[in-house]
Every structure is written in structure tokens, then in C-alpha cells.
Motif scaffolding. Sequence first.
Motif, PDB file in Angstrom:
ATOM      1  N   ARG A 203      39.086  39.450  56.693  1.00 45.17           N
ATOM      2  CA  ARG A 203      40.497  39.567  56.317  1.00 45.17           C
ATOM      3  C   ARG A 203      40.893  38.451  55.359  1.00 45.17           C
ATOM      4  NH1 ARG A 203      44.571  43.556  56.743  1.00 45.17           N
ATOM      5  NH2 ARG A 203      46.166  42.577  55.470  1.00 45.17           N
ATOM      6  N   LEU A 204      40.400  37.253  55.599  1.00 38.66           N
ATOM      7  CA  LEU A 204      40.700  36.144  54.691  1.00 38.66           C
ATOM      8  C   LEU A 204      40.165  36.440  53.296  1.00 38.66           C
ATOM      9  CD1 LEU A 204      41.807  33.266  54.236  1.00 38.66           C
ATOM     10  CD2 LEU A 204      39.543  32.411  54.871  1.00 38.66           C
ATOM     11  N   ALA A 205      38.947  36.977  53.223  1.00 37.21           N
ATOM     12  CA  ALA A 205      38.357  37.306  51.927  1.00 37.21           C
ATOM     13  C   ALA A 205      39.197  38.352  51.200  1.00 37.21           C
ATOM     14  CB  ALA A 205      36.923  37.794  52.114  1.00 37.21           C
ATOM     15  N   ARG A 206      39.666  39.355  51.921  1.00 34.75           N
ATOM     16  CA  ARG A 206      40.520  40.380  51.313  1.00 34.75           C
ATOM     17  C   ARG A 206      41.797  39.760  50.769  1.00 34.75           C
ATOM     18  NH1 ARG A 206      41.897  44.897  55.456  1.00 34.75           N
ATOM     19  NH2 ARG A 206      43.191  45.574  53.697  1.00 34.75           N
ATOM     20  N   THR A 207      42.371  38.829  51.521  1.00 33.90           N
ATOM     21  CA  THR A 207      43.626  38.214  51.097  1.00 33.90           C
ATOM     22  C   THR A 207      43.429  37.329  49.879  1.00 33.90           C
ATOM     23  OG1 THR A 207      44.356  38.233  53.411  1.00 33.90           O
ATOM     24  CG2 THR A 207      45.610  36.863  51.887  1.00 33.90           C
ATOM     25  N   TYR A 208      42.347  36.560  49.853  1.00 30.30           N
ATOM     26  CA  TYR A 208      42.058  35.742  48.672  1.00 30.30           C
ATOM     27  C   TYR A 208      41.908  36.622  47.430  1.00 30.30           C
ATOM     28  CZ  TYR A 208      41.408  30.956  50.397  1.00 30.30           C
ATOM     29  OH  TYR A 208      41.606  29.673  50.888  1.00 30.30           O
ATOM     30  N   ARG A 209      41.160  37.727  47.565  1.00 25.64           N
ATOM     31  CA  ARG A 209      40.949  38.595  46.416  1.00 25.64           C
ATOM     32  C   ARG A 209      42.263  39.222  45.958  1.00 25.64           C
ATOM     33  NH1 ARG A 209      36.697  43.572  46.441  1.00 25.64           N
ATOM     34  NH2 ARG A 209      37.957  44.174  48.241  1.00 25.64           N
ATOM     35  N   PHE A 210      43.056  39.694  46.919  1.00 23.72           N
ATOM     36  CA  PHE A 210      44.333  40.310  46.556  1.00 23.72           C
ATOM     37  C   PHE A 210      45.246  39.310  45.853  1.00 23.72           C
ATOM     38  CE2 PHE A 210      48.809  40.901  47.625  1.00 23.72           C
ATOM     39  CZ  PHE A 210      49.041  42.106  46.992  1.00 23.72           C
ATOM     40  N   THR A 211      45.336  38.094  46.396  1.00 20.32           N
ATOM     41  CA  THR A 211      46.221  37.086  45.813  1.00 20.32           C
ATOM     42  C   THR A 211      45.778  36.721  44.402  1.00 20.32           C
ATOM     43  OG1 THR A 211      46.675  36.196  48.022  1.00 20.32           O
ATOM     44  CG2 THR A 211      47.214  34.794  46.150  1.00 20.32           C
ATOM     45  N   ALA A 212      44.475  36.548  44.201  1.00 16.93           N
ATOM     46  CA  ALA A 212      43.975  36.234  42.859  1.00 16.93           C
ATOM     47  C   ALA A 212      44.301  37.356  41.884  1.00 16.93           C
ATOM     48  CB  ALA A 212      42.470  35.992  42.909  1.00 16.93           C
ATOM     49  N   THR A 213      44.221  38.595  42.360  1.00 21.39           N
ATOM     50  CA  THR A 213      44.532  39.732  41.499  1.00 21.39           C
ATOM     51  C   THR A 213      46.000  39.762  41.124  1.00 21.39           C
ATOM     52  OG1 THR A 213      42.792  40.980  42.630  1.00 21.39           O
ATOM     53  CG2 THR A 213      44.325  42.236  41.268  1.00 21.39           C
ATOM     54  N   VAL A 214      46.870  39.506  42.092  1.00 20.75           N
ATOM     55  CA  VAL A 214      48.309  39.500  41.823  1.00 20.75           C
ATOM     56  C   VAL A 214      48.668  38.405  40.816  1.00 20.75           C
ATOM     57  CG1 VAL A 214      50.573  39.014  42.839  1.00 20.75           C
ATOM     58  CG2 VAL A 214      48.993  40.565  43.991  1.00 20.75           C
ATOM     59  N   PHE A 215      48.058  37.235  40.963  1.00 20.85           N
ATOM     60  CA  PHE A 215      48.349  36.150  40.024  1.00 20.85           C
ATOM     61  C   PHE A 215      47.804  36.440  38.628  1.00 20.85           C
ATOM     62  CE2 PHE A 215      49.275  33.428  43.742  1.00 20.85           C
ATOM     63  CZ  PHE A 215      50.452  32.857  43.283  1.00 20.85           C
ATOM     64  N   ALA A 216      46.847  37.370  38.527  1.00 24.75           N
ATOM     65  CA  ALA A 216      46.313  37.743  37.215  1.00 24.75           C
ATOM     66  C   ALA A 216      47.231  38.720  36.483  1.00 24.75           C
ATOM     67  CB  ALA A 216      44.925  38.353  37.369  1.00 24.75           C
ATOM     68  N   ILE A 217      48.216  39.267  37.190  1.00 24.93           N
ATOM     69  CA  ILE A 217      49.144  40.217  36.577  1.00 24.93           C
ATOM     70  C   ILE A 217      50.219  39.468  35.803  1.00 24.93           C
ATOM     71  CG2 ILE A 217      50.887  41.980  37.035  1.00 24.93           C
ATOM     72  CD1 ILE A 217      49.306  42.721  39.555  1.00 24.93           C
ATOM     73  N   ASN A 218      50.382  39.801  34.555  1.00 28.61           N
ATOM     74  CA  ASN A 218      51.480  39.264  33.759  1.00 28.61           C
ATOM     75  C   ASN A 218      52.545  40.349  33.653  1.00 28.61           C
ATOM     76  OD1 ASN A 218      53.254  38.157  31.955  1.00 28.61           O
ATOM     77  ND2 ASN A 218      51.880  38.226  30.192  1.00 28.61           N
ATOM     78  N   PRO A 219      53.619  40.252  34.450  1.00 31.10           N
ATOM     79  CA  PRO A 219      54.608  41.332  34.457  1.00 31.10           C
ATOM     80  C   PRO A 219      55.358  41.480  33.135  1.00 31.10           C
ATOM     81  CG  PRO A 219      55.392  39.460  35.730  1.00 31.10           C
ATOM     82  CD  PRO A 219      53.964  39.164  35.383  1.00 31.10           C
ATOM     83  N   ALA A 220      55.273  40.472  32.276  1.00 32.15           N
ATOM     84  CA  ALA A 220      55.986  40.528  31.005  1.00 32.15           C
ATOM     85  C   ALA A 220      55.234  41.310  29.938  1.00 32.15           C
ATOM     86  CB  ALA A 220      56.265  39.116  30.497  1.00 32.15           C
ATOM     87  N   GLY A 221      53.974  41.665  30.210  1.00 32.36           N
ATOM     88  CA  GLY A 221      53.168  42.333  29.194  1.00 32.36           C
ATOM     89  C   GLY A 221      52.577  43.632  29.689  1.00 32.36           C
ATOM     90  N   PRO A 222      51.838  44.345  28.818  1.00 30.40           N
ATOM     91  CA  PRO A 222      51.176  45.581  29.236  1.00 30.40           C
ATOM     92  C   PRO A 222      50.045  45.295  30.213  1.00 30.40           C
ATOM     93  CG  PRO A 222      50.494  44.967  27.020  1.00 30.40           C
ATOM     94  CD  PRO A 222      51.591  44.015  27.401  1.00 30.40           C
ATOM     95  N   ILE A 223      49.769  46.251  31.095  1.00 33.23           N
ATOM     96  CA  ILE A 223      48.769  46.053  32.150  1.00 33.23           C
ATOM     97  C   ILE A 223      47.797  47.225  32.150  1.00 33.23           C
ATOM     98  CG2 ILE A 223      48.381  45.738  34.621  1.00 33.23           C
ATOM     99  CD1 ILE A 223      51.340  44.760  34.752  1.00 33.23           C
ATOM    100  N   ASP A 224      46.519  46.927  32.081  1.00 34.71           N
ATOM    101  CA  ASP A 224      45.488  47.937  32.239  1.00 34.71           C
ATOM    102  C   ASP A 224      45.000  47.857  33.684  1.00 34.71           C
ATOM    103  OD1 ASP A 224      42.959  49.288  32.357  1.00 34.71           O
ATOM    104  OD2 ASP A 224      42.822  49.181  30.173  1.00 34.71           O
ATOM    105  N   TRP A 225      45.486  48.765  34.523  1.00 34.53           N
ATOM    106  CA  TRP A 225      45.198  48.674  35.947  1.00 34.53           C
ATOM    107  C   TRP A 225      43.719  48.888  36.241  1.00 34.53           C
ATOM    108  CZ3 TRP A 225      48.687  46.322  38.562  1.00 34.53           C
ATOM    109  CH2 TRP A 225      50.044  46.458  38.246  1.00 34.53           C
ATOM    110  N   GLY A 226      43.057  49.728  35.455  1.00 31.52           N
ATOM    111  CA  GLY A 226      41.632  49.950  35.665  1.00 31.52           C
ATOM    112  C   GLY A 226      40.820  48.697  35.421  1.00 31.52           C
ATOM    113  N   ASP A 227      41.109  48.010  34.320  1.00 33.39           N
ATOM    114  CA  ASP A 227      40.397  46.771  34.015  1.00 33.39           C
ATOM    115  C   ASP A 227      40.698  45.699  35.058  1.00 33.39           C
ATOM    116  OD1 ASP A 227      39.243  47.867  31.808  1.00 33.39           O
ATOM    117  OD2 ASP A 227      40.550  46.889  30.341  1.00 33.39           O
TER     118      ASP A 227
END
Length: 279
Positions: A203-227
Motif C-alpha cells: 500500500r505504501l508503494a502504491r501511495t508513493y507512485r500515485f503521489t509522484a504521478t499527481v505531482f507530475a501533473i501540470n494543471p496549467a498545461g495540456p496533459i497526455d494521460w497515456g504518457d
Amino acid sequence: MEYVSRVPRPPLDGLIDDLYYLDGASPYALLTLPPAPSALLIVNLGAPFRIRGGTDIETAEYADGCVVTMPTRAWEFGYPLRTRSVGVHFKPWGLAPFLPMPAAELCDRPLTVEQIWGRPAIAELRDRLATADGPHEMLTLLEEELMRRLCETAGLGLVRHTSSVIAATSKGVAIGDLSVAAGVSSTHLAQRFKELIGVTPKRLARTYRFTATVFAINPAGPIDWGDLAYDAGYFDQAHFGHEFRAFTGLTPTRYVEVRRRFLREHPGHVLDGWPLPAD
């Protein structure tokens, strides 16, 4: 809203990301906070606030503050019109030396600080904080209280080291490999994690991965969800979307809409990096 934070001195810096002071009007009366690999302690110095730890949990009021072990799902935080508090952002394992019970007993079930440390102790601490000369002295008082309460904790070295390995492996790591490397059984490792963090290594590993992914999202720009899903190590975009809803209750696109609303309505806000308005 005023926000002041600093890293504590050793050995607390191995348990804590930062101590903080918060004062002012919240941007919204209700915020939704996604799960993150951290634990939280708040000493409240203003009007009571309200927390709901999950969809199946009733909202509860907290007057003296709260203690939150690493959550497994999004939780709602309801602010009064004006809030004032000091708090601690713990590393996932960092709260364990200050708890009188296994962390698993608090999983998605926040307690008041009084339930953890007792009424006389928290009342005295709140009085001292309320009469302190500014945020920096308040954080020093909080740090001294934590130093005084710091206890030896069995298994902390094992959990801290293994958690650090998990954190450094952004695309996931085989839990069996972790137990072999640590020289313990997978059952023993999972038990220690639940005692000190409240969740299993997986569960900790899942949370670390999810959090890193969320921080990689720039809401101000376009997002390629597949990439984004591929770079984070998810099996495919559908897997990523399922995980996103499990952690936040929102689809990825709805999450971005909510984040963009926050940035649009409160540009440059001190909290704009982590909370969400309730959807």
C-alpha cells in the motif's frame, strides 16, 4: 493566509518533513486531500475544525487538534472562517515513536491530540503556544515537546530503510524482494509496517507512485494521460484511471478541472500545491 515551516533538528529530521504554522482564512470552507505518504499532527489554536476520514466515516469535530496516520483514501477537512494552528508533517514512519498504540488502529480514523497525549499535556502545550512570541517561537516549543516525547520504537530502522527503498523506486518494487533484502519474512515485514505506518509495504508503494504521478501533473498545461500513466509505471491508462479514482474519488480529468479552479480563483495561494476544493 500565513504559512511558516522549517525542518526540525536531528534526530527529528529523520522522522519529520517539516514543522509548520498556519494562520488566516482558508480559501474554501471544505478541502479534499488525496492520500499521501505522510502522517500529520495538528495542534489547533483557533475554532474547531471538522474531518471526515473516508466515505464510510462520519464527520467529526476537533477542538484541540488531531493525529492522522497515513491515509488510504481522500479525506475531507472543514475549516472554520479563520484558522490558526501549528502542526507536523511526518514521514510515513515518523509518527510511530509518539503513539501509544499501533498505527493501524488509526488508519483512516483520526484521533484528537488529547486521545493520544492526554488532556493535561495538550492543554498545557496549547497554553504555551498561544502565549508564544510569534510563529518561530511556537515551532521551537512544538519541537521541544516532540523531543521530550521521542521514544525508542522496535522495528523502526527496518521500516524506515525499507520505506526509503520503496520511495526511491518510483515505478514500483517487488515486495518479496524487499523482505529478502531485509532478511525477514514478508509476513514480518508487513506486520511491522502496519504497526508503525498503519499500512502494508504494498500500500505504501502504491501511495508513493500515485503521489509522484499527481505531482507530475501540470494543471496549467495540456496533459497526455497515456504518457503520464506509462511514465509512472501503470499497466495502462485504464489501470491508472482506476487507481486515481480509488485514491481521490475523482477521475483524472475531473481532478484537473478542480485544480484549475483552485488556481484560477486563488492564484499564488500558499496552499495551492496540495489541497483540493471539495468537488
